[in-house]
Enzyme design. Structure first.
Site, PDB file in Angstrom:
ATOM      1  N   SER A 233       0.884  -1.215   0.056  1.00 36.55           N
ATOM      2  CA  SER A 233      -0.198  -0.169   0.129  1.00 36.55           C
ATOM      3  C   SER A 233       0.797   1.207  -0.002  1.00 36.55           C
ATOM      4  O   SER A 233       2.021   1.211   0.367  1.00 36.55           O
ATOM      5  CB  SER A 233      -0.950  -0.072   1.324  1.00 36.55           C
ATOM      6  OG  SER A 233      -0.167   0.213   2.381  1.00 36.55           O
ATOM      7  N   LYS A 234       0.321   2.372  -0.326  1.00 37.33           N
ATOM      8  CA  LYS A 234       0.886   3.618  -0.411  1.00 37.33           C
ATOM      9  C   LYS A 234       1.150   3.947   0.938  1.00 37.33           C
ATOM     10  O   LYS A 234       1.580   5.303   1.455  1.00 37.33           O
ATOM     11  CB  LYS A 234       0.124   4.623  -1.222  1.00 37.33           C
ATOM     12  CG  LYS A 234       0.501   4.214  -2.677  1.00 37.33           C
ATOM     13  CD  LYS A 234       0.358   5.061  -3.769  1.00 37.33           C
ATOM     14  CE  LYS A 234       0.909   4.366  -5.015  1.00 37.33           C
ATOM     15  NZ  LYS A 234      -0.321   4.538  -6.010  1.00 37.33           N
ATOM     16  N   ARG A 235       0.447   3.514   1.952  1.00 33.22           N
ATOM     17  CA  ARG A 235       0.338   3.793   3.389  1.00 33.22           C
ATOM     18  C   ARG A 235       1.801   4.258   4.020  1.00 33.22           C
ATOM     19  O   ARG A 235       1.889   5.316   4.548  1.00 33.22           O
ATOM     20  CB  ARG A 235      -0.028   2.692   4.218  1.00 33.22           C
ATOM     21  CG  ARG A 235      -0.101   2.733   5.672  1.00 33.22           C
ATOM     22  CD  ARG A 235      -1.100   1.687   6.173  1.00 33.22           C
ATOM     23  NE  ARG A 235      -0.793   0.474   5.651  1.00 33.22           N
ATOM     24  CZ  ARG A 235       0.254  -0.431   5.866  1.00 33.22           C
ATOM     25  NH1 ARG A 235       0.759  -0.325   7.029  1.00 33.22           N
ATOM     26  NH2 ARG A 235       0.632  -1.641   5.442  1.00 33.22           N
TER      27      ARG A 235
END
Length: 463
Positions: A233-235
């Site tokens: 994820s781009k988290r």
RNA sequence: GGCGGGUUCGUCUAGUGGUUAGGACGCUGGCCUCUCACGUCGGUAACACGGGUUCGAGUCCCGUACCCGCUGCCA
């Protein structure tokens, strides 16, 4: 027939880990078979790409050690060829012009919304034989209407799809640019690509592409669709090579090893040098199922690589990082020794730098917990006495330093820890460092004594 | 919705009809030790579910569930 594979990223501004693995698999496949690894930039979408984004691809590939063969191909430079091929297919009745507007298409799609199969273009223009003067138009591929398309994937096995589920996809957009679907076939043909290894998200496209190969009277290459990496994820910032490289202090060998093992295995083996990877890699051993990215394991694999890379290589990785931290070091025996000492207790490149800091810089403060645990009323005298002994030592050698300290402790009927720990805290600033002999040796005789005496003063001030 | 794929410990995986289902990460207990680590010896935990086929199924077939992808004039 020599093996020719290609890595064809579109310049997005960063190298996604999934793309990095696709590149790795292609490179490993090429090197394993003594073939060629071609780099092609998919930049037909002119809005999205910039030169800086292209540079990121070069940099990441170079860092990973995935050298490519021959010149880099740019799709944007090959427009004329796509048109030539499209015209040929139109002339042969294998493709056609379509002047349906986007609005019409949209309306048709909306009307089909509740029908069983709403995914295909209704082929309004398929048999109209529209000429180049039909106004704004696209060029579509004339997909066979009956039968089924099937291919034997090197990873996924046999994959079949009925032609009725395949669309008359667009080859040339109304602005004259080729679509990916079309350009990829023309380019792979031009480059004489023998094997296409890419992500499994391209599986459905493959049928379209194979139909195109057939229409062009060419033999399609072999395909291998690697599973996807889940959990990126781009988290935590973009899930890119650049990000993880910096955040985790990765070695290229570490990233490559981890990424290769995610979706591919070779018995129970976990750690591979690049050479071993090339030797062991077989595309047929790649898994079909998607894999979950596991940062903990990446860290561990990277650490194992940190332990085994040739020391000169490790030095070359770490010198720029030292510079960045404001510490100047030069390649050589001394640095190698330092790295040998640090590599086993660091988990990554960043920790080598931070863990080595004490060698270059005296502590400005002392770790509270370490002081509480190892400093007491006797400490000033102990540290000063130790400094005296250290000063007298004329054999400046880690083993000699350790021997001296052992004797020093014994003379005072103290356990080694009662001497080493206060000394370590005094010299490093915290009670954690390599073995005490090495620690003191690296700091140097004069500096070590100075730090001991300074800490003695500090201990005294504590009362 | 349609279509194409997938499903073994929490995670990465071995396994190709008969295994006490193996290894690795993580977590955890011991050992080593001047600290932190490294290392090392143990422990923990899995065949998605339901039907078949078979003397016997994690392995073969079918269905269900769930996951992923495609369904763009993105790549």
């Amino acid at each position: 027939m020599t093996v020719r594979v290609r890595f064809a990223p579109s310049p997005t501004g960063f190298m996604h880990l999934g793309n990095a693995r696709t590149a790795l698999f292609n490179w490993l496949f090429a090197r394993h078979h003594g073939g060629e690894f071609i780099l092609r930039i998919e930049d037909t979408d002119r809005e999205r790409h910039t030169e800086a984004a292209v540079q990121v691809i070069y940099d990441s590939l170079k860092w990973m050690g995935l050298n490519w063969d021959g010149p880099v191909l740019r799709q944007s430079e090959r427009l004329a060829i796509y048109h030539e091929v499209a015209e040929k297919l139109i002339a042969e009745g294998k493709a056609y012009r379509c002047n349906c507007t986007r609005e019409e298409l949209e309306a048709k799609k909306e009307a089909m919304k509740d029908t069983v199969n709403r995914s295909c273009y209704d082929r309004t223009c398929r048999d109209k034989n529209l000429g180049p003067d039909c106004g704004t138009h696209v060029v579509r591929f004339k997909m066979p209407l009956e039968g089924e398309s099937s291919f034997d994937d090197m990873i996924q096995g046999k994959i079949t799809k009925s032609y009725k589920d395949l669309d008359d996809f667009i080859m040339i957009r109304s602005d004259g640019m080729p679509t990916y679907q079309f350009a990829v076939v023309v380019d792979d043909l031009a480059l004489q690509i023998t094997h296409v290894i890419r992500g499994s998200d391209h599986i459905d496209n493959t049928h379209d592409q194979i139909a195109l190969y057939h229409a062009l009277g060419k033999e399609p290459p072999r395909f291998g669709h690697a599973p996807r990496i889940l959990g990126l994820s781009k988290r935590k910032g973009s899930p890119s090579v650049e990000y993880y490289r910096e955040a985790l202090g990765l070695l290229p060998e570490g990233l490559n090893n981890y990424i290769a093992r995610l979706g591919w295995s070779h018995g129970n083996d976990e750690i591979f040098t690049m050479d071993e990877l090339v030797k062991a890699f077989d595309i047929c051993d790649v898994n079909q199922a998607n894999g979950q990215f596991d940062e903990e394991k990446l860290i561990w694999v990277n650490e194992q690589q940190l332990h085994i890379v040739p020391i000169e290589k490790l030095a070359s990785y770490v010198i720029p990082l030292f510079e960045k931290a404001g510490i100047h070091v030069e390649a050589g025996e001394w640095l190698n020794k330092l790295l040998e000492m640090m590599r086993m207790r660091a988990h990554n490149l960043n920790e080598i730098v931070s863990g080595s800091r004490f060698v270059f810089v005296a502590p400005e403060t002392y770790d509270e917990a370490s002081v509480a645990k190892h400093f007491n009323a006797d400490t000033p005298e102990l540290l000063n006495a130790l400094a005296d002994e250290l000063e007298k030592l004329d054999n400046w050698d880690p083993a000699a330093i350790e021997a001296m300290m052992k004797a020093f402790a014994e003379a005072r009927t103290l356990k080694m820890g009662k001497v080493a720990q206060p000394a370590r805290t005094a010299i490093v600033g915290i009670a954690q460092s390599p073995s005490i002999g090495d620690t003191i040796w690296f700091v140097g005789q004069k500096e070590a004594c100075a730090r001991l005496r300074k800490a003695a003063e500090y201990a005294k001030s504590l009362g």
